[in-house]
Design a protein around this motif. Structure first.
Motif, short mmCIF file in Angstrom:
data_model
loop_
_atom_site.label_atom_id
_atom_site.label_comp_id
_atom_site.label_asym_id
_atom_site.label_seq_id
_atom_site.Cartn_x
_atom_site.Cartn_y
_atom_site.Cartn_z
N VAL A 60 0.05 -62.99 -26.04
CA VAL A 60 -0.90 -64.08 -25.45
C VAL A 60 -0.66 -65.34 -26.00
CG1 VAL A 60 -3.33 -64.49 -25.20
CG2 VAL A 60 -2.23 -62.30 -24.64
N VAL A 61 -0.50 -66.52 -25.39
CA VAL A 61 -0.04 -67.72 -25.80
C VAL A 61 -1.14 -68.69 -25.42
CG1 VAL A 61 2.34 -67.53 -25.93
CG2 VAL A 61 1.38 -68.23 -23.74
N ALA A 62 -2.07 -68.25 -24.50
CA ALA A 62 -3.34 -68.99 -24.05
C ALA A 62 -4.46 -68.04 -23.70
CB ALA A 62 -2.99 -69.96 -22.99
N TYR A 63 -5.60 -68.30 -23.95
CA TYR A 63 -6.57 -67.40 -23.71
C TYR A 63 -8.07 -67.96 -23.46
CZ TYR A 63 -10.28 -63.76 -24.17
OH TYR A 63 -11.39 -62.92 -24.01
N ALA A 64 -9.10 -67.74 -22.47
CA ALA A 64 -10.54 -68.28 -22.68
C ALA A 64 -11.04 -67.08 -22.14
CB ALA A 64 -10.43 -69.52 -21.63
N ARG A 65 -12.29 -67.01 -22.43
CA ARG A 65 -13.35 -65.91 -21.75
C ARG A 65 -14.51 -66.57 -20.92
NH1 ARG A 65 -16.69 -62.26 -26.27
NH2 ARG A 65 -17.85 -64.33 -26.41
N LEU A 66 -14.48 -66.07 -19.98
CA LEU A 66 -15.57 -66.72 -19.02
C LEU A 66 -16.77 -65.53 -19.00
CD1 LEU A 66 -15.98 -69.19 -17.08
CD2 LEU A 66 -14.92 -67.69 -15.49
N ARG A 67 -18.04 -65.94 -19.35
CA ARG A 67 -19.27 -65.33 -19.37
C ARG A 67 -20.24 -65.80 -18.35
NH1 ARG A 67 -22.17 -65.19 -23.61
NH2 ARG A 67 -21.45 -67.13 -24.79
N PRO A 68 -20.94 -64.71 -17.56
CA PRO A 68 -21.62 -65.25 -16.51
C PRO A 68 -22.97 -65.78 -17.07
CG PRO A 68 -21.48 -62.97 -16.57
CD PRO A 68 -20.71 -63.39 -17.51
N GLY A 69 -23.90 -66.47 -16.37
CA GLY A 69 -25.34 -66.82 -16.95
C GLY A 69 -26.20 -65.76 -16.58
N ASP A 70 -27.54 -66.14 -17.04
CA ASP A 70 -28.47 -65.22 -16.83
C ASP A 70 -29.95 -65.89 -16.37
OD1 ASP A 70 -29.54 -65.92 -19.24
OD2 ASP A 70 -28.63 -64.35 -20.31
N GLU A 71 -30.90 -65.14 -16.37
CA GLU A 71 -32.39 -65.96 -15.94
C GLU A 71 -32.65 -66.99 -17.00
OE1 GLU A 71 -35.20 -63.28 -14.88
OE2 GLU A 71 -34.04 -62.19 -13.13
N ILE A 72 -32.35 -66.95 -18.26
CA ILE A 72 -32.75 -67.53 -19.36
C ILE A 72 -31.93 -68.74 -19.23
CG2 ILE A 72 -33.21 -68.01 -21.73
CD1 ILE A 72 -34.15 -64.87 -21.71
N ASP A 73 -30.41 -68.40 -19.51
CA ASP A 73 -29.31 -69.52 -19.51
C ASP A 73 -28.43 -69.19 -18.29
OD1 ASP A 73 -30.12 -70.39 -22.19
OD2 ASP A 73 -29.52 -68.69 -22.99
N PRO A 74 -28.64 -70.10 -17.16
CA PRO A 74 -28.03 -69.79 -16.00
C PRO A 74 -26.82 -70.44 -16.00
CG PRO A 74 -29.63 -71.60 -15.81
CD PRO A 74 -29.72 -70.95 -17.10
N GLU A 75 -26.19 -71.08 -17.00
CA GLU A 75 -24.88 -71.70 -17.10
C GLU A 75 -23.87 -70.68 -17.46
OE1 GLU A 75 -27.15 -72.51 -19.35
OE2 GLU A 75 -27.62 -74.59 -19.27
N THR A 76 -22.59 -70.84 -16.56
CA THR A 76 -21.52 -69.93 -16.89
C THR A 76 -20.96 -70.67 -18.34
OG1 THR A 76 -21.01 -69.36 -14.63
CG2 THR A 76 -19.37 -69.34 -16.20
#
Length: 208
Positions: A60-76
């Motif tokens: 792996v030479v590049a990586y990022a993790r994407l997490r969904p938001g929720d009711e408290i913190d809606p931002e991805t």
């Protein structure tokens, strides 16, 4: 490079090992910051990464993790962004973040995107539509700032097979439920259906 986008359950054991190896090597060893890197948030995240397939043992030479938001913190949230030392002077990081933004727009189109950026990378993220919202503060022993990007259209230059696959499924469902019309209309619908992209195999992840 071979770009991939996978949910946690789509990762093979080899891919998961390669991701954790890269995160440990860069976020702990290279950054010289001892912390619990496996934080229990991987199973709900989307994992975007690039494999260098030019060697006998791809890494792996590049990586990022994407997490969904929720009711408290809606931002991805985009976090754990990293690139190997061999790809820090090219456009790999820009492609990595652009892929993450394209996937975020496809899955959560109405959610803003938040990330923590090293202070010296602020101008890079501003070029991609982010703005500073807080900081600087210490994270992993380095000064970081909080940045956010409003929910706008993903870059057209980044292809997203997820969108094509879902559009294909929607079109087929709509065609099945529509009332029967003339023979000409039926032939037209059939030709459109035959030209639609097929669903990707979910067990393989999505190659970007």
């Amino acid at each position: 490079m071979d770009w991939k986008c996978c949910e946690f359950w789509q990762l093979s054991s080899v891919e998961l090992y390669q991701i954790l190896h890269a995160r440990n090597a860069i976020l702990i060893v290279e950054d010289a910051h001892m912390h619990q890197e496996i934080d229990g948030k991987d199973h709900n995240a989307v994992h975007i990464f690039a494999l260098d397939a030019t060697t006998s043992d791809p890494s792996v030479v590049a990586y990022a993790r994407l997490r969904p938001g929720d009711e408290i913190d809606p931002e991805t949230v985009i976090d754990k962004v990293l690139t190997h030392t061999t790809h820090r002077d090219d456009d790999t990081t820009e492609h990595l973040v652009a892929h993450a933004l394209a996937v975020s727009h496809d899955r959560w189109p109405h959610a803003p995107v938040r990330t923590h950026s090293p202070v010296h990378r602020e101008s890079f993220y501003k070029r991609l539509g982010f703005r500073k919202i807080d900081g600087p503060f210490l994270q992993h022993g380095m000064p970081f700032i909080g940045m956010i990007r409003p929910p706008i259209r993903a870059p057209k230059s980044i292809s997203n097979p997820l969108r094509a696959a879902r559009a294909s499924a929607t079109n087929r469902a709509a065609g099945a439920e529509a009332p029967r019309g003339s023979d000409h209309m039926e032939r037209s619908k059939d030709s459109e259906s035959n030209g639609a992209p097929s669903l990707l195999d979910p067990t393989l992840g999505v190659n970007q």
